[in-house]
Motif scaffolding. Structure first.
Motif, PDB file in Angstrom:
ATOM      1  N   ILE A 162       0.853  -1.191   0.000  1.00 25.14           N
ATOM      2  CA  ILE A 162       0.000   0.000   0.000  1.00 25.14           C
ATOM      3  C   ILE A 162       0.886   1.238   0.000  1.00 25.14           C
ATOM      4  N   CYS A 163       0.322   2.343  -0.429  1.00 30.33           N
ATOM      5  CA  CYS A 163       1.026   3.617  -0.297  1.00 30.33           C
ATOM      6  C   CYS A 163       1.079   3.950   1.191  1.00 30.33           C
ATOM      7  N   GLU A 164       2.248   4.201   1.720  1.00 29.51           N
ATOM      8  CA  GLU A 164       2.414   4.362   3.164  1.00 29.51           C
ATOM      9  C   GLU A 164       2.201   5.796   3.634  1.00 29.51           C
ATOM     10  N   GLN A 165       1.793   6.672   2.760  1.00 29.29           N
ATOM     11  CA  GLN A 165       1.524   8.055   3.148  1.00 29.29           C
ATOM     12  C   GLN A 165       0.017   8.319   3.115  1.00 29.29           C
ATOM     13  N   ALA A 166      -0.455   8.971   4.161  1.00 25.57           N
ATOM     14  CA  ALA A 166      -1.865   9.387   4.245  1.00 25.57           C
ATOM     15  C   ALA A 166      -2.828   8.235   3.936  1.00 25.57           C
ATOM     16  N   VAL A 167      -2.551   7.067   4.521  1.00 28.00           N
ATOM     17  CA  VAL A 167      -3.387   5.889   4.261  1.00 28.00           C
ATOM     18  C   VAL A 167      -4.836   6.163   4.647  1.00 28.00           C
ATOM     19  N   LEU A 168      -5.029   6.623   5.882  1.00 25.89           N
ATOM     20  CA  LEU A 168      -6.384   6.879   6.363  1.00 25.89           C
ATOM     21  C   LEU A 168      -7.030   8.058   5.641  1.00 25.89           C
ATOM     22  N   GLU A 169      -6.274   9.130   5.484  1.00 28.29           N
ATOM     23  CA  GLU A 169      -6.840  10.338   4.883  1.00 28.29           C
ATOM     24  C   GLU A 169      -7.329  10.072   3.454  1.00 28.29           C
ATOM     25  N   THR A 170      -6.563   9.254   2.720  1.00 30.57           N
ATOM     26  CA  THR A 170      -6.984   8.885   1.375  1.00 30.57           C
ATOM     27  C   THR A 170      -8.284   8.081   1.419  1.00 30.57           C
ATOM     28  N   MET A 171      -8.386   7.204   2.420  1.00 32.07           N
ATOM     29  CA  MET A 171      -9.613   6.416   2.588  1.00 32.07           C
ATOM     30  C   MET A 171     -10.801   7.310   2.931  1.00 32.07           C
ATOM     31  N   HIS A 172     -10.581   8.319   3.774  1.00 27.13           N
ATOM     32  CA  HIS A 172     -11.673   9.237   4.137  1.00 27.13           C
ATOM     33  C   HIS A 172     -12.194   9.971   2.902  1.00 27.13           C
ATOM     34  N   VAL A 173     -11.272  10.418   2.052  1.00 26.32           N
ATOM     35  CA  VAL A 173     -11.664  11.100   0.811  1.00 26.32           C
ATOM     36  C   VAL A 173     -12.480  10.156  -0.070  1.00 26.32           C
ATOM     37  N   SER A 174     -11.971   8.942  -0.241  1.00 25.61           N
ATOM     38  CA  SER A 174     -12.654   7.959  -1.095  1.00 25.61           C
ATOM     39  C   SER A 174     -14.046   7.643  -0.575  1.00 25.61           C
ATOM     40  N   THR A 175     -14.170   7.537   0.747  1.00 27.04           N
ATOM     41  CA  THR A 175     -15.473   7.217   1.340  1.00 27.04           C
ATOM     42  C   THR A 175     -16.493   8.298   1.017  1.00 27.04           C
ATOM     43  N   LEU A 176     -16.075   9.562   1.130  1.00 26.97           N
ATOM     44  CA  LEU A 176     -16.996  10.663   0.821  1.00 26.97           C
ATOM     45  C   LEU A 176     -17.482  10.590  -0.625  1.00 26.97           C
ATOM     46  N   PHE A 177     -16.553  10.430  -1.559  1.00 33.48           N
ATOM     47  CA  PHE A 177     -16.953  10.447  -2.967  1.00 33.48           C
ATOM     48  C   PHE A 177     -17.695   9.165  -3.355  1.00 33.48           C
ATOM     49  N   ASN A 178     -17.437   8.068  -2.648  1.00 33.00           N
ATOM     50  CA  ASN A 178     -18.220   6.853  -2.875  1.00 33.00           C
ATOM     51  C   ASN A 178     -19.669   7.039  -2.425  1.00 33.00           C
ATOM     52  N   ILE A 179     -19.853   7.730  -1.295  1.00 28.01           N
ATOM     53  CA  ILE A 179     -21.217   8.030  -0.825  1.00 28.01           C
ATOM     54  C   ILE A 179     -21.971   8.814  -1.885  1.00 28.01           C
ATOM     55  N   MET A 180     -21.303   9.797  -2.455  1.00 25.82           N
ATOM     56  CA  MET A 180     -21.945  10.643  -3.468  1.00 25.82           C
ATOM     57  C   MET A 180     -22.172   9.878  -4.771  1.00 25.82           C
ATOM     58  N   ALA A 181     -21.259   8.965  -5.094  1.00 29.66           N
ATOM     59  CA  ALA A 181     -21.388   8.217  -6.346  1.00 29.66           C
ATOM     60  C   ALA A 181     -22.529   7.205  -6.288  1.00 29.66           C
ATOM     61  N   LYS A 182     -22.789   6.667  -5.093  1.00 23.79           N
ATOM     62  CA  LYS A 182     -23.833   5.645  -4.947  1.00 23.79           C
ATOM     63  C   LYS A 182     -25.239   6.232  -5.053  1.00 23.79           C
ATOM     64  N   ASN A 183     -25.371   7.522  -4.766  1.00 22.45           N
ATOM     65  CA  ASN A 183     -26.680   8.172  -4.838  1.00 22.45           C
ATOM     66  C   ASN A 183     -26.496   9.532  -5.497  1.00 22.45           C
ATOM     67  N   GLN A 184     -26.845   9.597  -6.760  1.00 18.23           N
ATOM     68  CA  GLN A 184     -26.577  10.812  -7.528  1.00 18.23           C
ATOM     69  C   GLN A 184     -27.351  12.032  -7.020  1.00 18.23           C
ATOM     70  N   GLN A 185     -28.429  11.812  -6.278  1.00 17.20           N
ATOM     71  CA  GLN A 185     -29.133  12.949  -5.677  1.00 17.20           C
ATOM     72  C   GLN A 185     -28.254  13.649  -4.646  1.00 17.20           C
ATOM     73  N   LEU A 186     -27.350  12.906  -4.053  1.00 17.67           N
ATOM     74  CA  LEU A 186     -26.451  13.478  -3.050  1.00 17.67           C
ATOM     75  C   LEU A 186     -25.230  14.127  -3.685  1.00 17.67           C
TER      76      LEU A 186
END
Length: 429
Positions: A225-249
């Motif tokens: 894995i990329c050893e820099q900002a492991v969690l922070e990258t995951m937090h970003v991905s989680t936000l955009f995944n939430i938005m991608a799963k429901n286009q109204q959001l």
């Protein structure tokens, strides 16, 4: 993973939780039916079902905690799981007689707002009050924005510190900074909207462990894995995944391309800026640029091109983004800027999370991060003194140099340092 362990987990969920709605009930029935067809020798299939069950339980817990405070949800869960509290947790005292039942603007610009008194639903309502105050409907329909914030909340887990209450605390303090300083004349409404949304999202799906834990765990199972900002990258991905799963959001789709890009850049960079591994790089650059900005403020006739280049310019998007990145990071580690009792509540809960990580490390055969283990109160206070002097005070003093109206924040850090010294003397006498 064994079939027996999966069956035990299903029985635990069945006996411990009341399914809140049909969606959860139907999903759980799917797991129960699935187990009947599982075969003991198919380890890959067993692992997938077990992981899916754990995600289901976590989402169920997050749904059920909407009407609770994160503090009470954490206490209840730890007691159920027989997890030992560090002694400091018993010193966390919440006086609900001081809870403000009907929040107003004046309450939300109070730096010492007592976040632990409020349930997830109440904090969501307060978040929308702030967005209404800022009049951001030109960027996101309020109904859709409220639904997005609810989904963000449901993707925060029950842990002692890095929960939705912590995210809301960062969000609310950034709002205070914006309202109380000249920052509101420097950044645009779009900029602060993006930074505030990043604040609420900055620890999405945090499980109470840090980047070092993630790196050590990945190395043990030979996962690159990329050893820099492991969690922070995951937090970003989680936000955009939430938005991608429901286009109204996904409010970004309703905006012109340039606005989409600018908002995304602030959201992503602000969340990544909360990585403590980047603290000194960001702070060094910020301090240098603040000094140049102050020089230009005091003497507008300066012609030195380097000073003029380094000084902050509100017409430059990257300058506005950088200042917001700094402020999101500063607010993320701002507990020592609060009055002593509030500061200690947060610090005690973080000590619990650190201790829990070391227990997980030992259980998984990883090298234990001994500096995170709770030893005694004197060691704890010494650690706090180091953290305040090394990270928090210099950063907030520099911010107050740029925005003098915020001087009370570093001054509170100084007062807390004095109290820490007094408390240490009591323990050594």
């Amino acid at each position: 993973m064994s079939l027996q362990q999966i069956e035990q987990l299903i029985n635990q969920i069945k006996t411990s939780y009341q399914m809140p709605n049909k969606e959860f009930q139907n999903t759980f029935k799917h797991f129960e039916n699935c187990v009947q067809s599982l075969k003991k020798e198919n380890q890959e299939q067993l692992n997938k079902v077990y992981k899916a069950l754990k995600r289901f339980r976590r989402r169920l817990e997050n749904e059920l905690k909407l009407n609770q405070t994160d503090y009470h949800a954490f206490i209840k869960k730890w007691k159920t799981m027989n997890i030992t509290f560090v002694p400091l947790v018993y010193d966390v005292k919440l006086d609900f007689s001081k809870k403000i039942q009907t929040l107003k603007y004046e309450d939300l610009i109070n730096v010492n707002f007592n976040h632990h008194h409020y349930t997830s639903k109440e904090m969501l309502k307060a978040s929308m009050m702030i967005f209404h105050h800022l009049e951001v409907e030109q960027y996101a329909n309020y109904n859709n924005l409220e639904n997005l914030l609810t989904q963000i909340n449901l993707n925060y887990n029950i842990v002692s510190y890095h929960n939705f209450t912590h995210a809301f605390a960062l969000f609310q303090l950034l709002f205070c900074v914006y309202e109380k300083s000249d920052l509101k004349y420097f950044v645009t409404k779009q900029d602060i909207f993006a930074a505030l949304l990043a604040s609420l999202s900055h620890d999405l799906n945090h499980k109470g462990v840090n980047n070092l834990y993630k790196v050590k765990k990945s190395k043990k199972i030979n996962k690159n894995i990329c050893e820099q900002a492991v969690l922070e990258t995951m937090h970003v991905s989680t936000l955009f995944n939430i938005m991608a799963k429901n286009q109204q959001l996904n409010f970004l789709n309703q905006l012109p391309n340039i606005q989409q890009q600018e908002i995304k850049r602030i959201i992503v960079s602000s969340i990544l800026a909360t990585d403590m591994g980047q603290h000194f790089n960001i702070f060094s650059s910020f301090k240098d640029r603040v000094n140049a900005t102050i020089d230009l403020r005091d003497n507008q006739n300066i012609t030195d091109p380097l000073i003029r280049y380094r000084g902050f310019n509100k017409d430059n998007f990257d300058d506005r983004k950088f200042i917001l990145n700094v402020l999101v990071h500063a607010c993320d580690i701002s507990n020592p800027c609060l009055e002593w009792d509030a500061y200690m509540k947060w610090s005690f809960l973080l000590a619990q999370e650190f201790q829990d990580q070391t227990i997980k490390e030992a259980a998984k055969g990883l090298e234990v991060t001994t500096m995170l283990q709770y030893k005694d109160k004197l060691t704890f206070f010494n650690g706090q003194t180091f953290f305040l002097n090394t990270f928090v005070l210099p950063q907030w003093q520099t911010i107050a140099t740029l925005y003098p109206s915020l001087i009370d924040l570093p001054n509170e850090v100084k007062r807390n340092l004095e109290i820490l010294e007094e408390e240490k003397k009591k323990l050594t006498n």
